[in-house]
Design an enzyme around this catalytic site. Structure first.
Site, PDB file in Angstrom:
ATOM      1  N   LYS A   1      23.363 -11.600  -0.141  1.00 27.21           N
ATOM      2  CA  LYS A   1      22.766 -12.848   0.345  1.00 27.21           C
ATOM      3  C   LYS A   1      23.266 -14.024  -0.492  1.00 27.21           C
ATOM      4  O   LYS A   1      23.652 -15.070   0.045  1.00 27.21           O
ATOM      5  CB  LYS A   1      21.222 -12.757   0.295  1.00 27.21           C
ATOM      6  CG  LYS A   1      20.655 -11.868   1.390  1.00 27.21           C
ATOM      7  CD  LYS A   1      19.159 -11.571   1.219  1.00 27.21           C
ATOM      8  CE  LYS A   1      18.700 -10.621   2.337  1.00 27.21           C
ATOM      9  NZ  LYS A   1      17.284 -10.199   2.238  1.00 27.21           N
TER      10      LYS A   1
ATOM     11  N   GLN B   1      12.527 -10.542  -1.917  1.00 22.49           N
ATOM     12  CA  GLN B   1      13.080  -9.314  -1.349  1.00 22.49           C
ATOM     13  C   GLN B   1      12.013  -8.223  -1.310  1.00 22.49           C
ATOM     14  O   GLN B   1      11.322  -7.985  -2.299  1.00 22.49           O
ATOM     15  CB  GLN B   1      14.312  -8.871  -2.167  1.00 22.49           C
ATOM     16  CG  GLN B   1      15.071  -7.702  -1.584  1.00 22.49           C
ATOM     17  CD  GLN B   1      15.743  -8.011  -0.245  1.00 22.49           C
ATOM     18  OE1 GLN B   1      16.104  -9.158   0.039  1.00 22.49           O
ATOM     19  NE2 GLN B   1      15.904  -7.004   0.584  1.00 22.49           N
TER      20      GLN B   1
ATOM     21  N   ASP C   1      12.273 -16.295   5.800  1.00 25.43           N
ATOM     22  CA  ASP C   1      12.137 -14.950   6.367  1.00 25.43           C
ATOM     23  C   ASP C   1      11.206 -14.964   7.581  1.00 25.43           C
ATOM     24  O   ASP C   1      11.214 -14.019   8.375  1.00 25.43           O
ATOM     25  CB  ASP C   1      11.522 -14.003   5.318  1.00 25.43           C
ATOM     26  CG  ASP C   1      12.553 -13.139   4.609  1.00 25.43           C
ATOM     27  OD1 ASP C   1      13.572 -12.812   5.236  1.00 25.43           O
ATOM     28  OD2 ASP C   1      12.315 -12.783   3.447  1.00 25.43           O
TER      29      ASP C   1
HETATM   30  N1  GUN Z   1      13.849  -6.086   3.003  1.00 20.20           N
HETATM   31  C1  GUN Z   1      14.453  -5.548   4.088  1.00 20.20           C
HETATM   32  N2  GUN Z   1      14.724  -6.505   5.005  1.00 20.20           N
HETATM   33  C2  GUN Z   1      14.282  -7.666   4.490  1.00 20.20           C
HETATM   34  C3  GUN Z   1      14.293  -9.005   4.966  1.00 20.20           C
HETATM   35  O1  GUN Z   1      14.751  -9.331   6.065  1.00 20.20           O
HETATM   36  N3  GUN Z   1      13.754  -9.933   4.118  1.00 20.20           N
HETATM   37  C4  GUN Z   1      13.210  -9.589   2.922  1.00 20.20           C
HETATM   38  N4  GUN Z   1      12.692 -10.556   2.185  1.00 20.20           N
HETATM   39  N5  GUN Z   1      13.186  -8.364   2.458  1.00 20.20           N
HETATM   40  C5  GUN Z   1      13.729  -7.404   3.241  1.00 20.20           C
END
Ligand code: GUN
Length: 289
Positions: free
Chosen positions: A53, A97, A120
């Site tokens: 990311k 995350q 998100d």
């Molecule tokens: N863990 C797995 N997928 C995601 C996501 O799309 N966002 C976040 N913050 N954590 C994740």
């Protein structure tokens, strides 16, 4: 028959090129789009996702901040950091995350993020807005899937769509987005009786369960569009490679369109995170103008 592939890397490259232009315009106008990413603990998959990311941000002209905490950090430290990022006008997106270590109340953490920076789309206020058909931020993975379907003009109106998996991150928001496009949506999960009965009816099948290769060719309607959200690591004795929730080899002989793993939904998730961050910065720039 062999299915056509929906290439997530190629589609991502196209979308990211346009996003980079939008980021450049923002930067030229004195608003430097910025995403803050928080990682707690040592989960190796999460560490890889966060690294990807941050790298994608850099390439697109989006500034990023990364805070990494040990699994045993006092949650109060993380809440204080979120509060500081909420108050920082130079930060446009905040992402924690998931999954978080067991001593964390994940919902409380997600609710602590300012809804206007919740790229998100996991804050209750943003979940509610999505449910009302008026989303502020669309969760990145389902958003990426919708872009993949759009890129191939997959007809959703009146289509039978079956989602396998009911998570807050994928299954539930996916259902809302597909419903908004007038699909007939079925959500299956671990307690569903006769999963194959449902999946064989699907014009569009979205697999998001987190179990390697559980959807096999015999569970797919001929010509269906198959979207594989799973990213599973096979055990070392089976080669240790990444694979999806769909058994690609048997599924591709039945499906009309299919996404691979890796190189399918994964890169699209990161692309839509960039899209949400840039959109958030554009909203701020619009308020300033
Ligand atoms: N863990 C797995 N997928 C995601 C996501 O799309 N966002 C976040 N913050 N954590 C994740």
């Amino acid at each position: 028959m062999t299915a056509a592939i929906i290439d997530g890397n190629a589609l991502s490259a196209e979308i990211r090129a346009k996003l980079a232009e939008r980021a450049a315009t923002l930067n030229a106008n004195g608003v430097s789009p910025c995403l803050a990413v928080i990682l707690v603990g040592e989960d190796p998959a999460s560490a890889v996702y966060v690294r990807n990311k941050v790298a994608a941000c850099e390439k697109a002209g989006v500034r990023s901040l990364r805070d990494v905490y040990a699994a045993d950090v006092d949650p109060a430290v993380v809440f204080a950091r979120i509060a500081a990022l909420n108050a920082d006008p130079t930060v446009h997106g905040i992402l924690v995350q998931l999954p978080l270590p067991k001593n964390f109340d994940s919902n409380a953490v997600l609710e602590a993020i300012a809804p206007a920076k919740d790229v998100d789309g996991f804050h209750a206020e943003n979940v509610g807005a999505l449910m009302q058909g008026n989303p502020r931020f669309i969760p990145c993975t389902p958003y990426g899937v919708m872009e993949m379907l759009k890129s191939r003009n997959v007809n959703l109106k009146g289509a039978e769509v079956v989602i396998v998996g009911r998570s807050n991150i994928v299954g539930k928001p996916m259902a809302m987005l597909l419903l908004a496009q007038s699909a007939t949506v079925t959500i299956c999960h671990s307690q569903s009786r006769d999963l194959a009965f449902h999946t064989r009816r699907a014009d569009v099948l979205v697999a998001a369960v987190g179990r390697a290769k559980m959807i096999t060719g015999d569970m797919i309607k001929p010509g269906a569009t198959v979207i594989d959200v799973g990213i599973n690591r096979l055990p070392a004795e089976q080669g240790g490679k990444l694979c999806g929730d769909v058994d690609f080899e048997s599924a591709k002989e039945v499906a009309g369109l299919i996404t691979p793993v890796p190189g399918g939904v994964g890169p699209m998730t990161i692309t839509m995170l960039l899209a949400n961050t840039i959109e958030s910065a554009e909203r701020v720039a619009g308020e300033k103008a």
